[in-house]
Scaffold this motif. Structure first.
Motif, PDB file in Angstrom:
ATOM      1  N   ARG A  78       0.838  -1.193   0.000  1.00 10.81           N
ATOM      2  CA  ARG A  78       0.000   0.000   0.000  1.00 10.81           C
ATOM      3  C   ARG A  78       0.881   1.254   0.000  1.00 10.81           C
ATOM      4  O   ARG A  78       1.800   1.372   0.792  1.00 10.81           O
ATOM      5  CB  ARG A  78      -0.889  -0.018   1.236  1.00 10.81           C
ATOM      6  N   GLY A  79       0.616   2.154  -0.898  1.00  5.31           N
ATOM      7  CA  GLY A  79       1.335   3.411  -0.974  1.00  5.31           C
ATOM      8  C   GLY A  79       2.568   3.365  -1.859  1.00  5.31           C
ATOM      9  O   GLY A  79       3.096   4.415  -2.228  1.00  5.31           O
ATOM     10  N   ASP A  80       3.053   2.162  -2.190  1.00  4.78           N
ATOM     11  CA  ASP A  80       4.254   2.066  -3.024  1.00  4.78           C
ATOM     12  C   ASP A  80       4.045   2.685  -4.404  1.00  4.78           C
ATOM     13  O   ASP A  80       4.927   3.361  -4.920  1.00  4.78           O
ATOM     14  CB  ASP A  80       4.693   0.604  -3.194  1.00  4.78           C
ATOM     15  N   MET A  81       2.901   2.423  -5.023  1.00  2.00           N
ATOM     16  CA  MET A  81       2.615   2.963  -6.347  1.00  2.00           C
ATOM     17  C   MET A  81       2.590   4.482  -6.311  1.00  2.00           C
ATOM     18  O   MET A  81       3.115   5.147  -7.199  1.00  2.00           O
ATOM     19  CB  MET A  81       1.278   2.427  -6.874  1.00  2.00           C
ATOM     20  N   ASP A  82       1.987   5.017  -5.260  1.00  2.00           N
ATOM     21  CA  ASP A  82       1.886   6.470  -5.125  1.00  2.00           C
ATOM     22  C   ASP A  82       3.277   7.109  -5.060  1.00  2.00           C
ATOM     23  O   ASP A  82       3.566   8.068  -5.767  1.00  2.00           O
ATOM     24  CB  ASP A  82       1.086   6.840  -3.874  1.00  2.00           C
ATOM     25  N   ARG A  83       4.134   6.561  -4.215  1.00  2.00           N
ATOM     26  CA  ARG A  83       5.493   7.095  -4.087  1.00  2.00           C
ATOM     27  C   ARG A  83       6.280   6.915  -5.387  1.00  2.00           C
ATOM     28  O   ARG A  83       7.000   7.809  -5.814  1.00  2.00           O
ATOM     29  CB  ARG A  83       6.213   6.425  -2.923  1.00  2.00           C
ATOM     30  N   LEU A  84       6.140   5.759  -6.027  1.00  3.21           N
ATOM     31  CA  LEU A  84       6.864   5.483  -7.263  1.00  3.21           C
ATOM     32  C   LEU A  84       6.506   6.494  -8.352  1.00  3.21           C
ATOM     33  O   LEU A  84       7.384   7.138  -8.929  1.00  3.21           O
ATOM     34  CB  LEU A  84       6.567   4.064  -7.749  1.00  3.21           C
ATOM     35  N   SER A  87      -5.166   8.851 -28.308  1.00  3.23           N
ATOM     36  CA  SER A  87      -5.581   9.309 -29.639  1.00  3.23           C
ATOM     37  C   SER A  87      -4.714  10.469 -30.130  1.00  3.23           C
ATOM     38  O   SER A  87      -4.552  10.662 -31.333  1.00  3.23           O
ATOM     39  CB  SER A  87      -7.058   9.708 -29.652  1.00  3.23           C
ATOM     40  N   LEU A  88      -4.141  11.227 -29.190  1.00  2.69           N
ATOM     41  CA  LEU A  88      -3.225  12.325 -29.535  1.00  2.69           C
ATOM     42  C   LEU A  88      -1.778  11.842 -29.645  1.00  2.69           C
ATOM     43  O   LEU A  88      -0.875  12.640 -29.835  1.00  2.69           O
ATOM     44  CB  LEU A  88      -3.316  13.433 -28.480  1.00  2.69           C
ATOM     45  N   ASP A  89      -1.577  10.548 -29.492  1.00  5.25           N
ATOM     46  CA  ASP A  89      -0.260   9.906 -29.523  1.00  5.25           C
ATOM     47  C   ASP A  89       0.642  10.371 -28.390  1.00  5.25           C
ATOM     48  O   ASP A  89       1.858  10.467 -28.532  1.00  5.25           O
ATOM     49  CB  ASP A  89       0.427  10.094 -30.880  1.00  5.25           C
ATOM     50  N   VAL A  90       0.031  10.677 -27.242  1.00  7.34           N
ATOM     51  CA  VAL A  90       0.771  11.001 -26.028  1.00  7.34           C
ATOM     52  C   VAL A  90       0.965   9.699 -25.262  1.00  7.34           C
ATOM     53  O   VAL A  90      -0.005   9.002 -24.972  1.00  7.34           O
ATOM     54  CB  VAL A  90       0.000  12.025 -25.161  1.00  7.34           C
ATOM     55  N   PRO A  91       2.203   9.345 -24.919  1.00  7.74           N
ATOM     56  CA  PRO A  91       2.425   8.130 -24.135  1.00  7.74           C
ATOM     57  C   PRO A  91       1.743   8.232 -22.768  1.00  7.74           C
ATOM     58  O   PRO A  91       1.645   9.322 -22.197  1.00  7.74           O
ATOM     59  CB  PRO A  91       3.937   8.068 -23.973  1.00  7.74           C
ATOM     60  N   VAL A  92       1.312   7.096 -22.265  1.00 12.14           N
ATOM     61  CA  VAL A  92       0.584   7.036 -21.001  1.00 12.14           C
ATOM     62  C   VAL A  92       1.226   5.975 -20.114  1.00 12.14           C
ATOM     63  O   VAL A  92       1.508   4.868 -20.580  1.00 12.14           O
ATOM     64  CB  VAL A  92      -0.904   6.684 -21.237  1.00 12.14           C
ATOM     65  N   VAL A  93       1.427   6.301 -18.853  1.00 11.09           N
ATOM     66  CA  VAL A  93       1.857   5.318 -17.861  1.00 11.09           C
ATOM     67  C   VAL A  93       0.843   5.344 -16.717  1.00 11.09           C
ATOM     68  O   VAL A  93       0.428   6.413 -16.272  1.00 11.09           O
ATOM     69  CB  VAL A  93       3.310   5.553 -17.376  1.00 11.09           C
ATOM     70  N   VAL A  94       0.422   4.149 -16.311  1.00 14.13           N
ATOM     71  CA  VAL A  94      -0.677   4.005 -15.363  1.00 14.13           C
ATOM     72  C   VAL A  94      -0.283   3.038 -14.251  1.00 14.13           C
ATOM     73  O   VAL A  94       0.341   2.006 -14.518  1.00 14.13           O
ATOM     74  CB  VAL A  94      -1.930   3.457 -16.080  1.00 14.13           C
ATOM     75  N   GLY A  95      -0.699   3.356 -13.039  1.00 12.46           N
ATOM     76  CA  GLY A  95      -0.600   2.411 -11.937  1.00 12.46           C
ATOM     77  C   GLY A  95      -1.856   1.550 -11.934  1.00 12.46           C
ATOM     78  O   GLY A  95      -2.960   2.068 -12.078  1.00 12.46           O
TER      79      GLY A  95
END
Length: 173
Positions: free
Chosen positions: A11-17, A123-131
């Motif tokens: 818990r919280g690791d993704m947020d800090r990362l 759609s705008l070809d902007v890279p996305v990174v998601v937790g």
């Protein structure tokens, strides 16, 4: 489609990362938009406070409902989440290098939350990174039609992917 995700165990690791990745990218001159969860310094270790920072310089928004000091759970404030989404939408128009979304959660799995913003960025070809957490990983992979790149939950791996994905597509020409 340039989209990647990472999962964290604790818990919280993704947020800090992801907050650290966003800071590092900004220091390197990359323009980020999106959202990272930040732990409020006044939360007294309660599990119910969810504060997010709109990237790069947007407001801090509490997206959890105030359930009182004896609350043992957390409930999302849907209106506050939509406010955060709107703030991020305005920043996506500023020609950013990457969209960071701290969590593909239940709202996104149901078709709401940041889901439309992620689709717009792609759609705008902007890279996305998601937790992504384990509960919603299947819904996320369905949403991306399996095209998302799985990254280990390490800042270096996420940074390397973002820097590579944010490079102009014609840089090799």
């Amino acid at each position: 489609m340039r989209i990647a995700y990472t999962k964290a165990e604790e818990r919280g690791d993704m947020d800090r990362l992801l907050a650290g990745v966003a800071e590092d990218l900004a220091a390197r001159g990359l323009r980020c938009c999106g959202i990272v969860q930040i732990n409020s310094p006044d939360c007294d270790n309660r599990t119910c406070d969810m504060d997010v920072q709109v990237l790069p310089d947007g407001p801090r928004i509490r997206i959890s409902q105030s359930l009182g000091p004896e609350a043992r759970g957390c409930r999302l404030d849907v209106g506050a989440l939509e406010t955060a989404v709107g703030e991020c939408e305005r920043r996506l128009d500023d020609k950013v290098d990457v969209l960071i979304v701290n969590k593909f959660g239940k709202r996104e799995a149901e078709g709401g939350g940041f889901r439309a913003l992620i689709a717009e960025a792609l759609s705008l070809d902007v890279p996305v990174v998601v937790g992504v957490n384990g509960l919603n990983e299947t819904a996320f992979l369905d949403f991306t039609a399996g095209a998302a790149v799985a990254l280990p939950p390490r800042a270096g791996a996420v940074l390397d992917w973002v820097i590579s994905a944010a490079a102009p597509l014609d840089a090799t020409a």
